[in-house]
Write an enzyme that holds these catalytic residues in place. Structure first.
Site, mmCIF file in Angstrom:
data_model
loop_
_atom_site.group_PDB
_atom_site.id
_atom_site.type_symbol
_atom_site.label_atom_id
_atom_site.label_comp_id
_atom_site.label_asym_id
_atom_site.label_seq_id
_atom_site.Cartn_x
_atom_site.Cartn_y
_atom_site.Cartn_z
ATOM 1 C CG ASN A 138 59.725 120.986 3.122
ATOM 2 O OD1 ASN A 138 59.383 121.757 2.236
ATOM 3 N ND2 ASN A 138 59.113 119.820 3.312
ATOM 4 C CG ASN B 60 55.566 121.311 6.159
ATOM 5 O OD1 ASN B 60 55.842 122.106 5.294
ATOM 6 N ND2 ASN B 60 54.331 120.852 6.322
ATOM 7 C CB THR B 61 61.117 117.635 7.153
ATOM 8 O OG1 THR B 61 60.173 116.624 7.488
ATOM 9 C CG2 THR B 61 62.481 117.200 7.664
ATOM 10 C CB THR B 62 63.925 122.103 9.343
ATOM 11 O OG1 THR B 62 62.858 122.978 8.970
ATOM 12 C CG2 THR B 62 65.250 122.838 9.202
ATOM 13 N N GLY C 148 59.593 116.656 10.375
ATOM 14 C CA GLY C 148 60.514 115.523 10.535
ATOM 15 C C GLY C 148 61.909 116.000 10.864
#
Length: 465
Positions: free
Chosen positions: A230, A281-283, A322
């Protein structure tokens, strides 16, 4: 005096939630009763569906995925055959996690039962604790101090402009994912926690993303990588090509990441053209190895693989991400002869890059009008009306002067349908219209009394009032 095991078991119950950058305080509005389609009560989990199937051979891992199609939003649960040793590396500026603080204590004790990835932003953290209580309810874990369940996990933000409602993964959905867990199957693309993710906001690409998995076996050594992408940055392949992006006018189809990164900050501006050519956004990721490792080795594996992900996602670990990496050792084999920790890290890093690339689903095409269908006045009048997607988004459709218009009337716009003005809808196919712009916005009236926006994997459906 408490024993070491007692302290460990109590620490395992600690919930750690990384704070986002400070925000101004606002007055909380009175709680309003939610009516369908906003209510969570009647939602039914859909398990182990979507995406493309990846098969792999590792009996110690069971994976379950569940989604609420109405969101869409989802959960992915990776469950282990017994308690395993875990480590974590947190890089992003806005993580949301459960029990990561315990993993950072470096105790050489296998405590982790499962890793949970969830949509729903901080509301989705309920998914992690729900998996833990499900382990207790099914009898896999008890209340005894030496048999407390430990689920760890993280969330991604999947609200905002990507959908027109605020449905979130809850206890019911997470426990459905756990119950559906099976060996040897992972779903790449728009599935599980990756059901409604995006990549490339940093450059305005706003491309649909998903979850990705990859597996490699070298002799007895097994390495598996799982990631929910993300990312604020773009997904990049090994040749430096951007894998998914809705580019601006003049951007080439074969977009290279160097064109974007070397021209910052201009490449973030609307109207920028690639030289020589035309939010939250985040992975969240997991690397699993079957090799025995001590806590310090496992921590360095997490750090090395997490660092390597900056090749496949650019830029990475920004203030708006994040990003969290979990590393798990199932301790089924001794280290292969001659295998060093940096070598294992290098192998695992490549497997993780494969997982990143596998996360990208097929992109919805921009609609192109070749021969516009004729739309009668009678049909336009039938399409006109107020359509409610949720408590926060509605769209008013009007027929005026032989043309069809739409305007968002809720709290915010509906994709390319604005709030402050009506926009003309262009006939695309029979009963289907489009709004011109950089991103696909399609309005489908072919089902009587319904409006479907962006029909397909990420569609949003409204009933006529």
């Amino acid at each position: 005096m408490m024993t070491m095991k007692s302290r460990l078991s109590l620490m395992a119950l600690t919930l750690t939630l990384g704070a986002l950058p400070a925000q101004s305080q606002t007055t909380t509005p009175p709680t309003a009763k939610l009516n369908p389609p906003d209510s969570q009560a009647d939602l039914k989990p859909v398990v182990n569906t979507g995406g493309t199937v990846m098969n792999f051979d590792w009996p110690m891992l069971k994976i379950g995925m569940a989604e609420y199609s109405e969101g869409p939003t989802g959960v992915t649960v990776i469950r282990f055959g017994r308690k395993v040793l875990g480590a974590v590396d947190v890089r992003g500026g806005g993580p949301g996690t459960v029990n990561t603080e315990f993993l950072d204590l470096y105790y050489n004790v296998p405590e982790v039962d499962s890793v949970v990835f969830s949509g729903g932003s901080w509301y989705g953290l309920e998914s992690v604790t729900a998996v833990n209580t499900a382990l207790k309810d099914e009898g896999a874990r008890t209340g005894n101090w030496d048999n407390i369940g430990l689920a760890v996990g993280s969330i991604i933000y999947d609200f905002g402009d990507r959908r027109l409602n605020e449905i979130y993964p809850d206890k019911k959905l997470a426990q459905a994912a756990l119950r559906a867990a099976q060996t040897g199957i992972f779903r790449n693309g728009s599935a599980g926690a990756g059901r409604n993710t995006r990549s490339g906001y940093y450059f305005g690409c706003n491309a649909p993303s998903g979850q990705g998995g990859a597996f490699k076996q070298l002799g007895d050594l097994k390495v598996a990588a799982f990631t929910v992408v993300n990312a604020f940055g773009v997904v990049v392949d090994r040749d430096g090509k951007v894998k998914a992006c809705y580019g601006g006018d003049g951007w080439p189809k074969e977009l290279e990441v160097k064109d974007l990164m070397q021209n910052l900050p201009d490449s973030q501006k609307p109207g920028w053209t690639v030289p020589g050519g035309p939010k939250r956004n985040t992975t969240i990721s997991l690397i699993v190895v079957n090799q025995k490792m001590d806590p310090s080795e496992l921590k360095r594996l997490a750090v090395q693989v997490h660092t390597s992900m900056a090749r496949g996602l650019q830029p990475y670990a920004t203030m708006g991400d994040g990003d969290v990496m979990y590393a798990i050792s199932t301790a089924e084999i001794d280290a292969p002869e001659g295998m060093t920790n940096p070598q294992l890290g290098g192998i695992a890093s490549e497997v993780m890059w494969d997982a990143i690339l596998n996360s990208v689903p097929e992109q919805p095409p921009l609609p192109v009008v070749t021969s516009a269908p004729q739309v009668t006045e009678k049909a336009m009048r039938a399409y006109a009306g107020d359509y409610r997607f949720s408590n926060i988004v509605s769209v008013k459709v009007t027929a005026e002067g032989g043309k069809l218009y739409a305007q968002a009337t809720g709290e915010r716009k509906a994709y390319n349908v604005p709030k402050d003005a009506k926009v003309e809808l262009i006939a695309y196919k029979d009963g289907v219209f489009m709004v011109p712009g950089r991103y696909p916005t399609v309005l489908d009236f072919t089902t009587k009394g319904k409006l479907v926006m962006n029909p397909g994997q990420w569609q949003q459906t409204a009933a006529k009032k």
